[in-house]
Design a protein around this motif. Structure first.
Motif, short mmCIF file in Angstrom:
data_model
loop_
_atom_site.label_atom_id
_atom_site.label_comp_id
_atom_site.label_asym_id
_atom_site.label_seq_id
_atom_site.Cartn_x
_atom_site.Cartn_y
_atom_site.Cartn_z
N THR A 30 0.88 -1.16 0.00
CA THR A 30 0.00 0.00 0.00
C THR A 30 0.92 1.22 0.00
O THR A 30 2.13 1.08 -0.08
CB THR A 30 -0.90 0.03 1.25
OG1 THR A 30 -0.07 0.16 2.41
CG2 THR A 30 -1.74 -1.24 1.35
N ALA A 31 0.35 2.40 0.14
CA ALA A 31 1.17 3.61 0.18
C ALA A 31 2.06 3.63 1.43
O ALA A 31 3.10 4.28 1.45
CB ALA A 31 0.29 4.84 0.15
N LEU A 40 -3.19 -11.45 1.09
CA LEU A 40 -4.29 -11.16 0.17
C LEU A 40 -5.03 -12.44 -0.23
O LEU A 40 -6.25 -12.45 -0.35
CB LEU A 40 -3.78 -10.42 -1.06
CG LEU A 40 -3.22 -9.02 -0.77
CD1 LEU A 40 -2.60 -8.43 -2.03
CD2 LEU A 40 -4.27 -8.09 -0.20
N ARG A 41 -4.29 -13.52 -0.41
CA ARG A 41 -4.92 -14.82 -0.75
C ARG A 41 -5.72 -15.38 0.43
O ARG A 41 -6.63 -16.17 0.24
CB ARG A 41 -3.87 -15.83 -1.19
CG ARG A 41 -3.36 -15.60 -2.60
CD ARG A 41 -2.53 -16.78 -3.10
NE ARG A 41 -1.35 -17.04 -2.31
CZ ARG A 41 -0.15 -16.49 -2.50
NH1 ARG A 41 0.02 -15.63 -3.49
NH2 ARG A 41 0.87 -16.79 -1.74
N ASP A 42 -5.37 -14.97 1.65
CA ASP A 42 -6.04 -15.48 2.85
C ASP A 42 -7.37 -14.80 3.15
O ASP A 42 -8.08 -15.22 4.06
CB ASP A 42 -5.12 -15.36 4.07
CG ASP A 42 -3.98 -16.38 4.06
OD1 ASP A 42 -4.06 -17.36 3.28
OD2 ASP A 42 -3.01 -16.19 4.81
N GLY A 46 -17.11 -14.15 3.71
CA GLY A 46 -17.95 -14.92 4.63
C GLY A 46 -17.25 -15.23 5.94
O GLY A 46 -17.88 -15.66 6.89
N LYS A 47 -15.94 -15.01 6.02
CA LYS A 47 -15.17 -15.34 7.23
C LYS A 47 -14.30 -14.18 7.73
O LYS A 47 -14.22 -13.94 8.93
CB LYS A 47 -14.30 -16.55 6.99
CG LYS A 47 -15.07 -17.82 6.66
CD LYS A 47 -14.16 -19.01 6.58
CE LYS A 47 -14.82 -20.29 6.16
NZ LYS A 47 -16.15 -20.56 6.52
N THR A 48 -13.59 -13.49 6.84
CA THR A 48 -12.63 -12.46 7.24
C THR A 48 -13.34 -11.21 7.75
O THR A 48 -14.29 -10.73 7.12
CB THR A 48 -11.72 -12.10 6.04
OG1 THR A 48 -11.10 -13.29 5.55
CG2 THR A 48 -10.66 -11.10 6.43
N LEU A 53 -8.36 -7.58 8.60
CA LEU A 53 -7.88 -6.72 7.52
C LEU A 53 -6.91 -5.66 8.04
O LEU A 53 -5.85 -5.45 7.46
CB LEU A 53 -9.05 -6.04 6.80
CG LEU A 53 -9.98 -6.94 6.00
CD1 LEU A 53 -11.20 -6.16 5.53
CD2 LEU A 53 -9.25 -7.57 4.83
N LEU A 54 -7.28 -4.99 9.12
CA LEU A 54 -6.41 -3.95 9.69
C LEU A 54 -5.08 -4.52 10.15
O LEU A 54 -4.03 -3.92 9.94
CB LEU A 54 -7.12 -3.24 10.84
CG LEU A 54 -8.30 -2.35 10.41
CD1 LEU A 54 -9.09 -1.90 11.63
CD2 LEU A 54 -7.82 -1.17 9.59
N ASN A 55 -5.11 -5.70 10.76
CA ASN A 55 -3.87 -6.32 11.27
C ASN A 55 -2.97 -6.85 10.16
O ASN A 55 -1.75 -6.85 10.30
CB ASN A 55 -4.18 -7.46 12.24
CG ASN A 55 -4.72 -6.96 13.56
OD1 ASN A 55 -4.49 -5.82 13.95
ND2 ASN A 55 -5.48 -7.80 14.23
N ASN A 56 -3.56 -7.32 9.07
CA ASN A 56 -2.76 -8.00 8.03
C ASN A 56 -2.53 -7.19 6.76
O ASN A 56 -1.57 -7.46 6.04
CB ASN A 56 -3.42 -9.33 7.67
CG ASN A 56 -3.32 -10.31 8.80
OD1 ASN A 56 -2.30 -10.95 8.98
ND2 ASN A 56 -4.38 -10.41 9.60
N ILE A 57 -3.40 -6.23 6.48
CA ILE A 57 -3.25 -5.44 5.26
C ILE A 57 -3.07 -3.96 5.58
O ILE A 57 -2.41 -3.25 4.86
CB ILE A 57 -4.45 -5.67 4.33
CG1 ILE A 57 -4.53 -7.16 3.97
CG2 ILE A 57 -4.32 -4.84 3.07
CD1 ILE A 57 -5.73 -7.52 3.14
#
Length: 154
Positions: A30-31, A40-42, A46-48, A53-57
């Protein structure tokens, strides 16, 4: 006899020269931070959830709310594709392609319900219809990330 040995040695040498090394690698960022292709593949519709998202991306580039329960998180990503082709002693080629792309995630009740890359009119119509969203205006044209297509939770 020596001719057979010479042929045997020649064929062994040529076989050794045909060893091929092919490797491909895709990296994202990201920037503000690198993002692993595996993260991103994880992402699993329906689950994530948003915390994952905040912790991993990291933080989304843009968040668009649709009422209290639905939002679209957009990540503007740098996509770096590297490939290497190598034939021992004969040829070597390294290629690096950097491009920008966008990954969008629809969250419903804090859970990813759909993900897609780019913003084609067809995909936007599909999201609008499936999730009863009134999407505003034409989004800027952003290319698709190489590894992602439209995925919706069951």
């Amino acid at each position: 006899m020596s001719r057979h040995i010479l042929l045997l040695l020649s064929s062994f040498y040529l076989t050794a020269c045909t060893v091929v090394d092919l490797s491909k690698d895709v990296q994202y960022s990201t920037a503000t931070q690198p993002v692993s292709a595996q993260a991103l593949r994880d992402i699993r519709p329906g689950k994530t959830n948003s915390r994952w998202l905040l912790n991993n991306i990291g933080l989304a580039s843009e968040v668009e709310a649709y009422g209290e329960r639905k939002s679209i998180w957009r990540y503007d990503l740098n996509e770096i594709r590297r490939s290497r082709t190598k034939v021992a002693l004969l040829y070597s080629n390294h290629e690096r392609i950097k491009s920008r792309c966008q990954l969008s995630l629809l969250l419903v009740d804090d859970i990813v319900s759909a993900m897609w890359s780019g913003n084609s009119a067809e995909t936007m119509a599909r999201v609008s219809e499936s999730f009863k969203l009134s999407m505003s205006g034409a989004a800027q044209d952003m290319p698709m990330c190489e590894s992602f297509s439209y995925i919706q939770a069951d």
